[in-house]
Motif scaffolding. Sequence first.
Motif, PDB file in Angstrom:
ATOM      1  N   LEU A  47       0.814  -1.216   0.000  1.00  0.00           N
ATOM      2  CA  LEU A  47       0.000   0.000   0.000  1.00  0.00           C
ATOM      3  C   LEU A  47       0.848   1.267   0.000  1.00  0.00           C
ATOM      4  CD1 LEU A  47      -2.635  -1.056   2.719  1.00  0.00           C
ATOM      5  CD2 LEU A  47      -2.734  -1.410   0.235  1.00  0.00           C
ATOM      6  N   SER A  48       2.140   1.134  -0.162  1.00  0.00           N
ATOM      7  CA  SER A  48       3.037   2.285  -0.049  1.00  0.00           C
ATOM      8  C   SER A  48       2.714   3.366  -1.079  1.00  0.00           C
ATOM      9  CB  SER A  48       4.491   1.850  -0.227  1.00  0.00           C
ATOM     10  OG  SER A  48       5.359   2.965  -0.135  1.00  0.00           O
ATOM     11  N   ASP A  49       2.695   4.610  -0.603  1.00  0.00           N
ATOM     12  CA  ASP A  49       2.507   5.743  -1.511  1.00  0.00           C
ATOM     13  C   ASP A  49       3.834   6.434  -1.826  1.00  0.00           C
ATOM     14  OD1 ASP A  49       3.024   6.917   0.933  1.00  0.00           O
ATOM     15  OD2 ASP A  49       1.290   8.256   0.923  1.00  0.00           O
ATOM     16  N   LEU A  50       4.940   5.924  -1.272  1.00  0.00           N
ATOM     17  CA  LEU A  50       6.255   6.520  -1.504  1.00  0.00           C
ATOM     18  C   LEU A  50       7.121   5.680  -2.434  1.00  0.00           C
ATOM     19  CD1 LEU A  50       8.046   8.955  -0.553  1.00  0.00           C
ATOM     20  CD2 LEU A  50       9.078   7.356   1.087  1.00  0.00           C
ATOM     21  N   PHE A  51       6.939   4.366  -2.395  1.00  0.00           N
ATOM     22  CA  PHE A  51       7.795   3.425  -3.111  1.00  0.00           C
ATOM     23  C   PHE A  51       6.903   2.553  -3.982  1.00  0.00           C
ATOM     24  CE2 PHE A  51      10.570  -0.587  -2.508  1.00  0.00           C
ATOM     25  CZ  PHE A  51      11.266  -0.325  -3.682  1.00  0.00           C
ATOM     26  N   SER A  52       6.959   2.770  -5.294  1.00  0.00           N
ATOM     27  CA  SER A  52       6.018   2.106  -6.195  1.00  0.00           C
ATOM     28  C   SER A  52       6.481   0.720  -6.604  1.00  0.00           C
ATOM     29  CB  SER A  52       5.813   2.955  -7.454  1.00  0.00           C
ATOM     30  OG  SER A  52       6.971   2.913  -8.277  1.00  0.00           O
ATOM     31  N   ALA A  53       5.524  -0.085  -7.040  1.00  0.00           N
ATOM     32  CA  ALA A  53       5.838  -1.412  -7.566  1.00  0.00           C
ATOM     33  C   ALA A  53       6.687  -1.297  -8.833  1.00  0.00           C
ATOM     34  CB  ALA A  53       4.544  -2.176  -7.863  1.00  0.00           C
ATOM     35  N   GLN A  54       6.483  -0.240  -9.611  1.00  0.00           N
ATOM     36  CA  GLN A  54       7.260  -0.044 -10.836  1.00  0.00           C
ATOM     37  C   GLN A  54       8.735   0.231 -10.517  1.00  0.00           C
ATOM     38  OE1 GLN A  54       4.324   1.468 -10.122  1.00  0.00           O
ATOM     39  NE2 GLN A  54       3.055   0.271 -11.553  1.00  0.00           N
ATOM     40  N   THR A  55       8.977   1.027  -9.472  1.00  0.00           N
ATOM     41  CA  THR A  55      10.364   1.280  -9.078  1.00  0.00           C
ATOM     42  C   THR A  55      11.027   0.007  -8.593  1.00  0.00           C
ATOM     43  OG1 THR A  55       9.912   3.585  -8.511  1.00  0.00           O
ATOM     44  CG2 THR A  55      11.841   2.578  -7.499  1.00  0.00           C
ATOM     45  N   LEU A  56      10.313  -0.779  -7.795  1.00  0.00           N
ATOM     46  CA  LEU A  56      10.863  -2.049  -7.322  1.00  0.00           C
ATOM     47  C   LEU A  56      11.190  -2.964  -8.503  1.00  0.00           C
ATOM     48  CD1 LEU A  56      11.611  -4.141  -5.209  1.00  0.00           C
ATOM     49  CD2 LEU A  56       9.177  -4.691  -4.963  1.00  0.00           C
ATOM     50  N   GLU A  57      10.311  -3.032  -9.479  1.00  0.00           N
ATOM     51  CA  GLU A  57      10.553  -3.881 -10.648  1.00  0.00           C
ATOM     52  C   GLU A  57      11.825  -3.444 -11.380  1.00  0.00           C
ATOM     53  OE1 GLU A  57       8.263  -5.201 -14.804  1.00  0.00           O
ATOM     54  OE2 GLU A  57       7.231  -3.999 -13.285  1.00  0.00           O
ATOM     55  N   GLU A  58      12.002  -2.139 -11.544  1.00  0.00           N
ATOM     56  CA  GLU A  58      13.192  -1.633 -12.225  1.00  0.00           C
ATOM     57  C   GLU A  58      14.454  -1.905 -11.411  1.00  0.00           C
ATOM     58  OE1 GLU A  58      15.619   0.162 -15.091  1.00  0.00           O
ATOM     59  OE2 GLU A  58      13.558  -0.602 -15.200  1.00  0.00           O
ATOM     60  N   MET A  59      14.356  -1.837 -10.080  1.00  0.00           N
ATOM     61  CA  MET A  59      15.502  -2.157  -9.233  1.00  0.00           C
ATOM     62  C   MET A  59      15.968  -3.582  -9.459  1.00  0.00           C
ATOM     63  SD  MET A  59      14.245  -0.265  -5.718  1.00  0.00           S
ATOM     64  CE  MET A  59      15.662  -0.676  -4.689  1.00  0.00           C
ATOM     65  N   LEU A  60      15.013  -4.494  -9.616  1.00  0.00           N
ATOM     66  CA  LEU A  60      15.359  -5.901  -9.816  1.00  0.00           C
ATOM     67  C   LEU A  60      15.901  -6.154 -11.221  1.00  0.00           C
ATOM     68  CD1 LEU A  60      12.362  -7.620  -7.988  1.00  0.00           C
ATOM     69  CD2 LEU A  60      14.653  -7.150  -7.106  1.00  0.00           C
ATOM     70  N   VAL A  61      15.511  -5.346 -12.183  1.00  0.00           N
ATOM     71  CA  VAL A  61      16.089  -5.438 -13.526  1.00  0.00           C
ATOM     72  C   VAL A  61      17.553  -5.032 -13.486  1.00  0.00           C
ATOM     73  CG1 VAL A  61      16.051  -4.434 -15.841  1.00  0.00           C
ATOM     74  CG2 VAL A  61      13.912  -5.132 -14.749  1.00  0.00           C
ATOM     75  N   ARG A  62      17.837  -3.960 -12.741  1.00  0.00           N
ATOM     76  CA  ARG A  62      19.192  -3.421 -12.707  1.00  0.00           C
ATOM     77  C   ARG A  62      20.118  -4.220 -11.793  1.00  0.00           C
ATOM     78  NH1 ARG A  62      19.436   2.918 -13.813  1.00  0.00           N
ATOM     79  NH2 ARG A  62      17.444   3.239 -14.901  1.00  0.00           N
ATOM     80  N   VAL A  63      19.555  -4.789 -10.730  1.00  0.00           N
ATOM     81  CA  VAL A  63      20.344  -5.614  -9.801  1.00  0.00           C
ATOM     82  C   VAL A  63      19.549  -6.897  -9.566  1.00  0.00           C
ATOM     83  CG1 VAL A  63      21.540  -5.723  -7.586  1.00  0.00           C
ATOM     84  CG2 VAL A  63      21.245  -3.512  -8.726  1.00  0.00           C
ATOM     85  N   PRO A  64      19.612  -7.841 -10.494  1.00  0.00           N
ATOM     86  CA  PRO A  64      18.730  -9.011 -10.446  1.00  0.00           C
ATOM     87  C   PRO A  64      18.992  -9.963  -9.297  1.00  0.00           C
ATOM     88  CG  PRO A  64      20.288  -9.171 -12.268  1.00  0.00           C
ATOM     89  CD  PRO A  64      20.412  -7.788 -11.740  1.00  0.00           C
ATOM     90  N   GLU A  65      20.166  -9.883  -8.662  1.00  0.00           N
ATOM     91  CA  GLU A  65      20.436 -10.795  -7.555  1.00  0.00           C
ATOM     92  C   GLU A  65      19.740 -10.397  -6.265  1.00  0.00           C
ATOM     93  OE1 GLU A  65      24.121  -8.008  -7.570  1.00  0.00           O
ATOM     94  OE2 GLU A  65      22.631  -8.784  -8.976  1.00  0.00           O
ATOM     95  N   ALA A  66      19.158  -9.190  -6.203  1.00  0.00           N
ATOM     96  CA  ALA A  66      18.464  -8.735  -5.002  1.00  0.00           C
ATOM     97  C   ALA A  66      17.180  -9.537  -4.790  1.00  0.00           C
ATOM     98  CB  ALA A  66      18.142  -7.256  -5.106  1.00  0.00           C
ATOM     99  N   GLU A  67      16.866  -9.782  -3.532  1.00  0.00           N
ATOM    100  CA  GLU A  67      15.585 -10.410  -3.191  1.00  0.00           C
ATOM    101  C   GLU A  67      14.579  -9.310  -2.881  1.00  0.00           C
ATOM    102  OE1 GLU A  67      13.476 -13.461   0.055  1.00  0.00           O
ATOM    103  OE2 GLU A  67      15.624 -13.044   0.190  1.00  0.00           O
TER     104      GLU A  67
END
Length: 290
Positions: free
Chosen positions: A240-260
């Motif tokens: 439900l976060s209004d500060l950290f979007s699901a789209q940003t999280l998805e892009e983070m995992l694209v750029r650093v795929p080893e992150a959980e």
Amino acid sequence: MSDYEDRFWTSRDGVKLHFRDYAGPDSAEGPSRLPVVCLPGLTRNARDFELLAPHMARSRRVLCPDMRGRGDSEYAKDSASYNPVQYGEDLLVLLEQEGIDRFVAVGTSLGGMMTMGLALTIPGRIAGAVLNDIGPVLEPEGLRRILDYVGQGRNFPTWVHAARAIEGTQGDAHPGQALDFWIGRAKRLMALGSNGRIVFDYDMKIAEPLADLDVDSQADLWPAWEALAGRPLLVVRGALSDLFSAQTLEEMLVRVPEAEAVTLADVGHAPTLDEPEAVAAIDRLLARAD
């Protein structure tokens, strides 16, 4: 008897700063494990981790600092020093005092931004990191909400009044929680003031450097996230976060795929990190970081 010791260090500009030191198991009980440093959010303090820290301290030392102007740390004379760069410099002095060469960072919101910043300045010293509901892009809606309440300086006659006020502003992030939850949250965010009223436990002047912040024009923090690559990483997001979007999280995992990544249902900004799914993920990260 508490499971931590209240200790202090002094910044290079003379501010006396406080941290909770959870010693962890005696070194004779097994091999030494990397310590954890817990970094709280903008208006929060060392108490923010009082549910998680004892759990982690079963296997290692845990340090929970109060940033300047929060909790039991002194207030800065110059409000301009309330900025992430200064917080990072203060932390480096603490690490030097305690002889900590490498550590695992657990950062909530602002603490996660500090962690990314440290990855640019001391990358070899961060052995692993947990970012709690924060990433390289901050959603303007959530940022505006935070800026609206920082520095308001409200006070309350009882803990129940304080709890209800916190529920009024944060209820959407933790729906369906009972009064005990909100009282516990109030006691982590607030303290009894000298006049007997309950007040927020931070210097209201931390809002001053934020007054001219343009929420629609943000610095490029992607290089700071990418600087954390190559070590165990966990990103926790409240669904439900209004500060950290699901789209940003998805892009983070694209750029650093080893992150959980772990997304917690029915939680907004920010998770408390005592949610069972979050605790299990943090345990997995610590096992990889050692």
